[in-house]
Design an enzyme around this catalytic site. Structure first.
Site, PDB file in Angstrom:
ATOM      1  N   ILE A  20      72.760  32.593  11.168  1.00  0.00           N
ATOM      2  CA  ILE A  20      74.117  32.567  11.700  1.00  0.00           C
ATOM      3  C   ILE A  20      75.088  32.219  10.564  1.00  0.00           C
ATOM      4  CG2 ILE A  20      75.657  31.323  13.263  1.00  0.00           C
ATOM      5  CD1 ILE A  20      73.324  31.171  15.249  1.00  0.00           C
ATOM      6  N   TYR A 158      63.727  24.727  25.435  1.00  0.00           N
ATOM      7  CA  TYR A 158      64.606  24.238  24.355  1.00  0.00           C
ATOM      8  C   TYR A 158      64.327  22.751  24.076  1.00  0.00           C
ATOM      9  CZ  TYR A 158      68.609  24.724  21.221  1.00  0.00           C
ATOM     10  OH  TYR A 158      69.416  24.790  20.118  1.00  0.00           O
ATOM     11  N   LYS A 165      71.033  18.658  20.340  1.00  0.00           N
ATOM     12  CA  LYS A 165      72.348  19.307  20.462  1.00  0.00           C
ATOM     13  C   LYS A 165      73.312  18.463  21.299  1.00  0.00           C
ATOM     14  CE  LYS A 165      71.663  23.057  18.006  1.00  0.00           C
ATOM     15  NZ  LYS A 165      72.113  23.034  16.590  1.00  0.00           N
ATOM     16  N   THR A 196      66.680  34.537  14.809  1.00  0.00           N
ATOM     17  CA  THR A 196      66.746  34.032  13.434  1.00  0.00           C
ATOM     18  C   THR A 196      65.419  33.335  13.131  1.00  0.00           C
ATOM     19  OG1 THR A 196      67.561  31.846  14.069  1.00  0.00           O
ATOM     20  CG2 THR A 196      69.236  33.538  13.663  1.00  0.00           C
TER      21      THR A 196
HETATM   22  O1  0WD Z   1      69.878  31.515  18.881  1.00  0.00           O
HETATM   23  C1  0WD Z   1      70.152  30.919  17.841  1.00  0.00           C
HETATM   24  N1  0WD Z   1      69.629  31.293  16.701  1.00  0.00           N
HETATM   25  C2  0WD Z   1      71.124  29.794  17.906  1.00  0.00           C
HETATM   26  C3  0WD Z   1      71.235  28.910  16.851  1.00  0.00           C
HETATM   27  C4  0WD Z   1      71.963  29.635  19.107  1.00  0.00           C
HETATM   28  C5  0WD Z   1      72.901  28.551  19.056  1.00  0.00           C
HETATM   29  C6  0WD Z   1      72.947  27.691  17.979  1.00  0.00           C
HETATM   30  N2  0WD Z   1      72.122  27.871  16.901  1.00  0.00           N
HETATM   31  C7  0WD Z   1      72.240  26.932  15.787  1.00  0.00           C
HETATM   32  C8  0WD Z   1      70.962  26.316  15.285  1.00  0.00           C
HETATM   33  O2  0WD Z   1      70.487  25.314  16.138  1.00  0.00           O
HETATM   34  C9  0WD Z   1      71.432  25.778  13.951  1.00  0.00           C
HETATM   35  O3  0WD Z   1      72.159  24.579  14.140  1.00  0.00           O
HETATM   36  O4  0WD Z   1      72.791  27.567  14.660  1.00  0.00           O
HETATM   37  C10 0WD Z   1      72.408  26.857  13.490  1.00  0.00           C
HETATM   38  C11 0WD Z   1      71.836  27.837  12.482  1.00  0.00           C
HETATM   39  O5  0WD Z   1      70.610  28.320  12.972  1.00  0.00           O
HETATM   40  P1  0WD Z   1      69.996  29.775  12.701  1.00  0.00           P
HETATM   41  O6  0WD Z   1      70.952  30.597  11.947  1.00  0.00           O
HETATM   42  O7  0WD Z   1      69.471  30.255  13.988  1.00  0.00           O
HETATM   43  O8  0WD Z   1      68.696  29.443  11.841  1.00  0.00           O
HETATM   44  P2  0WD Z   1      68.231  29.618  10.312  1.00  0.00           P
HETATM   45  O9  0WD Z   1      68.585  30.954   9.782  1.00  0.00           O
HETATM   46  O10 0WD Z   1      66.784  29.252  10.324  1.00  0.00           O
HETATM   47  O11 0WD Z   1      69.056  28.515   9.533  1.00  0.00           O
HETATM   48  C12 0WD Z   1      68.819  27.136   9.709  1.00  0.00           C
HETATM   49  C13 0WD Z   1      69.061  26.409   8.411  1.00  0.00           C
HETATM   50  C14 0WD Z   1      68.111  26.889   7.301  1.00  0.00           C
HETATM   51  O12 0WD Z   1      68.874  27.121   6.125  1.00  0.00           O
HETATM   52  P3  0WD Z   1      68.674  26.620   4.569  1.00  0.00           P
HETATM   53  O13 0WD Z   1      68.931  27.772   3.679  1.00  0.00           O
HETATM   54  O14 0WD Z   1      69.725  25.540   4.371  1.00  0.00           O
HETATM   55  O15 0WD Z   1      67.322  26.062   4.384  1.00  0.00           O
HETATM   56  O16 0WD Z   1      68.841  25.030   8.565  1.00  0.00           O
HETATM   57  C15 0WD Z   1      68.148  24.639   7.414  1.00  0.00           C
HETATM   58  C16 0WD Z   1      67.161  25.756   7.290  1.00  0.00           C
HETATM   59  O17 0WD Z   1      66.373  25.733   6.159  1.00  0.00           O
HETATM   60  N3  0WD Z   1      67.575  23.311   7.383  1.00  0.00           N
HETATM   61  C17 0WD Z   1      67.987  22.371   6.491  1.00  0.00           C
HETATM   62  N4  0WD Z   1      68.957  22.389   5.557  1.00  0.00           N
HETATM   63  C18 0WD Z   1      69.130  21.312   4.807  1.00  0.00           C
HETATM   64  N5  0WD Z   1      68.386  20.203   4.936  1.00  0.00           N
HETATM   65  C19 0WD Z   1      67.175  21.264   6.701  1.00  0.00           C
HETATM   66  C20 0WD Z   1      67.403  20.137   5.871  1.00  0.00           C
HETATM   67  N6  0WD Z   1      66.661  19.032   5.950  1.00  0.00           N
HETATM   68  N7  0WD Z   1      66.298  21.556   7.704  1.00  0.00           N
HETATM   69  C21 0WD Z   1      66.559  22.807   8.112  1.00  0.00           C
END
Ligand code: 0WD
Length: 257
Positions: A20, A158, A165, A196
């Site tokens: 996202i 969830y 959340k 994702t």
């Molecule tokens: O359906 C969905 N995908 C939804 C996601 C619906 C509604 C909300 N969200 C939220 C998620 O809960 C999250 O808060 O959106 C946000 C982004 O999620 P995403 O885009 O679905 O997931 P992803 O592409 O896996 O990104 C999550 C990030 C990753 O990025 P980086 O490049 O920073 O590593 O969170 C990261 C994970 O690695 N992450 C962390 N980043 C820094 N420090 C850590 C950490 N300790 N742990 C996870």
């Protein structure tokens, strides 16, 4: 269209092109904003560099390492940013984590360690990021985080992530209350489900997606760019009167009884 050419934003949480946060980056780049990225570890650097090469205005952006589970990392990251730019206009927090074994099965079985770890990375991190970024914020700064309906309702599968959340959304309200006096706004976008890396951990995700197609007012799912455009609005001065808000970008699903 939106013009953010005089703005600088920090984006935390691009893991790959499905993230996202990457949809948000594309929307902000299109509006002409200057972007700074933070990544959890060097592991993500190569893929992010490949992605940004395709942007129009941010082909070689500043990339800073920041594992949000470490105070020192968050402090160092914003110190590093402070040394390189005059100021920032906002931060995007798109980070969450829960062990797969803690969101499988029944919520009642959640372990103490798993609970604390998820709340630490998914909720507390926003508080720490807000505190470290506030010194760098230009007039009218804006912080936006990502949440999901599971923080308001008991959504099947969830589980622990929903509890995280809830804490995150409450944190948005208290941070908005605290930082209003500094002219900083704090909001969340509650996104509909999107495939994702992170959503892979949520069981029966296909059922959740097809439920939206059947029952949401718009009768379809939303994509990363639609989330990005709404986040861009909240970051911009167009939203100068909005704080402590949770804006649903979910085809209207949350209003359906
Ligand atoms: O359906 C969905 N995908 C939804 C996601 C619906 C509604 C909300 N969200 C939220 C998620 O809960 C999250 O808060 O959106 C946000 C982004 O999620 P995403 O885009 O679905 O997931 P992803 O592409 O896996 O990104 C999550 C990030 C990753 O990025 P980086 O490049 O920073 O590593 O969170 C990261 C994970 O690695 N992450 C962390 N980043 C820094 N420090 C850590 C950490 N300790 N742990 C996870």
């Amino acid at each position: 269209s939106l013009n953010l050419s005089d703005k600088t934003y920090v984006i935390m949480g691009v893991a790959n092109k499905h993230s996202i946060a990457w949809g948000i980056a594309q929307a902000l780049d299109q509006a002409g904003a200057t972007l700074i990225f933070t990544i959890m570890s060097d592991r993500f650097k190569k893929s992010l560099t490949k992605l940004t090469a395709e942007l129009e205005h941010n082909k070689e952006p500043m990339i800073v390492n920041c594992d949000v589970s470490e105070d020192q990392d968050v402090e160092n990251a914003f110190k590093e940013i402070k040394g390189k730019v005059d100021g920032i206009d906002g931060v995007v927090h798109a980070i969450a984590f829960a062990n797969k074994e803690d969101i499988e099965g029944r919520y009642v079985d959640t372990s103490r360690d798993g609970f604390l770890h998820s709340l630490n990375i998914s909720a507390y991190s926003l508080t720490k990021v807000a505190n470290e970024s506030k010194e760098l914020m230009n007039e009218g700064g804006s912080i936006v985080t990502l949440t999901y309906l599971g923080g308001e309702r008991a959504v099947p599968n969830y589980n622990l992530m929903g509890v995280s959340k809830s804490a995150l959304e409450s944190s948005v309200r208290y941070l908005a209350q605290d930082l209003g006096q500094d002219g900083i706004r704090v909001n969340a976008v509650s996104a509909g489900p999107i495939r994702t890396l992170s959503s892979k951990a949520v069981g029966d995700f296909s059922t959740i997606l097809s439920e939206i197609e059947k029952r949401a007012p718009l009768k379809r799912n939303i994509d990363q760019i639609e989330v990005g455009n709404s986040v861009a609005f909240l970051l911009s001065d167009l939203a100068s009167g909005v704080t402590g808000e949770v804006l649903h970008v979910d085809s209207g699903y949350h209003i359906v009884g």
